[in-house]
Design a protein around this motif. Structure first.
Motif, PDB file in Angstrom:
ATOM      1  N   HIS A 150       0.852  -1.191   0.000  1.00 47.72           N
ATOM      2  CA  HIS A 150       0.000   0.000   0.000  1.00 47.72           C
ATOM      3  C   HIS A 150       0.889   1.243   0.000  1.00 47.72           C
ATOM      4  CE1 HIS A 150      -2.951  -2.956   1.249  1.00 47.72           C
ATOM      5  NE2 HIS A 150      -2.263  -3.185   2.347  1.00 47.72           N
ATOM      6  N   ASP A 205       2.550  -5.213   3.576  1.00 43.61           N
ATOM      7  CA  ASP A 205       1.558  -5.827   4.462  1.00 43.61           C
ATOM      8  C   ASP A 205       1.913  -7.275   4.790  1.00 43.61           C
ATOM      9  OD1 ASP A 205      -0.732  -5.960   5.990  1.00 43.61           O
ATOM     10  OD2 ASP A 205      -2.046  -5.206   4.408  1.00 43.61           O
ATOM     11  N   LEU A 214       0.151 -13.261   2.546  1.00 41.04           N
ATOM     12  CA  LEU A 214      -1.021 -14.114   2.366  1.00 41.04           C
ATOM     13  C   LEU A 214      -0.585 -15.387   1.652  1.00 41.04           C
ATOM     14  CD1 LEU A 214      -3.548 -11.400   1.103  1.00 41.04           C
ATOM     15  CD2 LEU A 214      -3.439 -12.404   3.394  1.00 41.04           C
ATOM     16  N   ARG A 235     -10.380 -11.885  -1.743  1.00 44.47           N
ATOM     17  CA  ARG A 235      -9.690 -11.581  -0.489  1.00 44.47           C
ATOM     18  C   ARG A 235      -8.476 -10.690  -0.733  1.00 44.47           C
ATOM     19  NH1 ARG A 235      -8.338 -16.667   3.121  1.00 44.47           N
ATOM     20  NH2 ARG A 235     -10.620 -16.688   3.060  1.00 44.47           N
ATOM     21  N   ILE A 236      -7.674 -11.032  -1.745  1.00 46.05           N
ATOM     22  CA  ILE A 236      -6.490 -10.226  -2.049  1.00 46.05           C
ATOM     23  C   ILE A 236      -6.901  -8.867  -2.598  1.00 46.05           C
ATOM     24  CG2 ILE A 236      -4.379 -10.099  -3.419  1.00 46.05           C
ATOM     25  CD1 ILE A 236      -4.333 -13.182  -3.368  1.00 46.05           C
ATOM     26  N   ASP A 266      -9.640  -7.220  -1.890  1.00 45.50           N
ATOM     27  CA  ASP A 266     -10.123  -6.413  -0.768  1.00 45.50           C
ATOM     28  C   ASP A 266      -8.967  -5.883   0.075  1.00 45.50           C
ATOM     29  OD1 ASP A 266     -12.725  -6.847  -1.556  1.00 45.50           O
ATOM     30  OD2 ASP A 266     -13.125  -8.419  -0.081  1.00 45.50           O
ATOM     31  N   ARG A 267      -7.933  -6.722   0.269  1.00 45.06           N
ATOM     32  CA  ARG A 267      -6.781  -6.280   1.053  1.00 45.06           C
ATOM     33  C   ARG A 267      -6.076  -5.106   0.359  1.00 45.06           C
ATOM     34  NH1 ARG A 267      -2.981  -8.734   4.526  1.00 45.06           N
ATOM     35  NH2 ARG A 267      -4.696 -10.047   5.247  1.00 45.06           N
ATOM     36  N   SER A 327      -8.156  -1.919   0.546  1.00 35.84           N
ATOM     37  CA  SER A 327      -8.193  -1.314   1.870  1.00 35.84           C
ATOM     38  C   SER A 327      -7.108  -0.255   2.052  1.00 35.84           C
ATOM     39  CB  SER A 327      -8.032  -2.391   2.953  1.00 35.84           C
ATOM     40  OG  SER A 327      -6.708  -2.924   2.959  1.00 35.84           O
TER      41      SER A 327
END
Length: 223
Positions: free
Chosen positions: A158, A187, A190, A207-208, A210-211, A214
């Protein structure tokens, strides 16, 4: 042919110039690096990893990666097979990063095979999963396929800007204002399981995605 790798003397020269401009630009920035996965600790994270970040955040990431772990880790960046991809490949090369040419729209299978081999050889890979043409902030399947096939963990990256210019490109590319502060977050890793069924694959893709979403402030504007 549509599957060929495109490169020219002009794109190579522009890429090298762009890379040095990026280095000089990033030298003016105040970096805050957040290492949630242990990349900065030489003996903590064993084995190669897959970095995932949105296309419009890539400008400062080579410099941040070099500061955090570039002294003891090797990495390549997936770039498109187009002339723009050649320019980017040359630019990241200024930071000591290699490149693999290909994308979802051109040489996708060949690029996936090359990335798997790169990971087997112990080198990290970096993918912008909404590139090279978007849609913005939509994670394409290639990153998940690579993680599933290789067993390498995915590290979302990020980038947060205190001040940045937004370009009018499809990805709303961000350029940090010189002498501003940039926060780059590596981060938590995963681990994508192998042999995923169709529903499981989509679960991990979401899932990835959304991460990664975020970590940005404007993904709702993507539609």
């Amino acid at each position: 042919m549509g599957s060929e790798i495109r490169e020219s003397r002009k794109s190579s020269l522009l890429g090298s110039l762009a890379g040095w401009l990026m280095r000089l630009w990033c030298m003016t920035l105040r970096f805050e690096l957040v290492d949630r996965c242990g990349l900065g600790e030489r003996d903590k994270l064993k084995g190669p990893v897959i970095y995932g970040l949105w296309h419009n955040r890539i400008f400062v990431v080579p410099a941040a990666w070099r500061k955090l772990c570039g002294k003891w880790r090797k990495a390549v960046v997936l770039t498109s097979a187009s002339h723009d991809g050649a320019t980017l490949a040359r630019a990241v090369g200024v930071f000591g990063l290699g490149s693999v040419r290909g994308s979802s729209s051109r040489r996708g299978v060949a690029a996936l095979v090359a990335l798997r081999k790169t990971l087997r050889d112990g080198t990290d890979c970096c993918v912008t999963p909404d590139g090279p043409r978007g849609p913005r902030y939509v994670l394409q399947a290639g990153l998940v396929k690579l993680a599933e096939a290789s067993g390498a963990p995915v590290i979302p990256i990020h980038v947060e800007f205190t001040r940045a210019w937004q370009l009018g490109s499809w990805d709303r590319f961000r350029l940090p204002v010189p002498f501003s502060k940039v926060r780059v977050i590596f981060d938590e890793a995963l681990a994508v399981p192998g042999r995923l069924g169709e529903d499981e694959f989509e679960t991990w893709r979401s899932r990835i995605e959304d991460r990664l979403r975020s970590g940005v402030e404007d993904f709702n504007e993507a539609t």
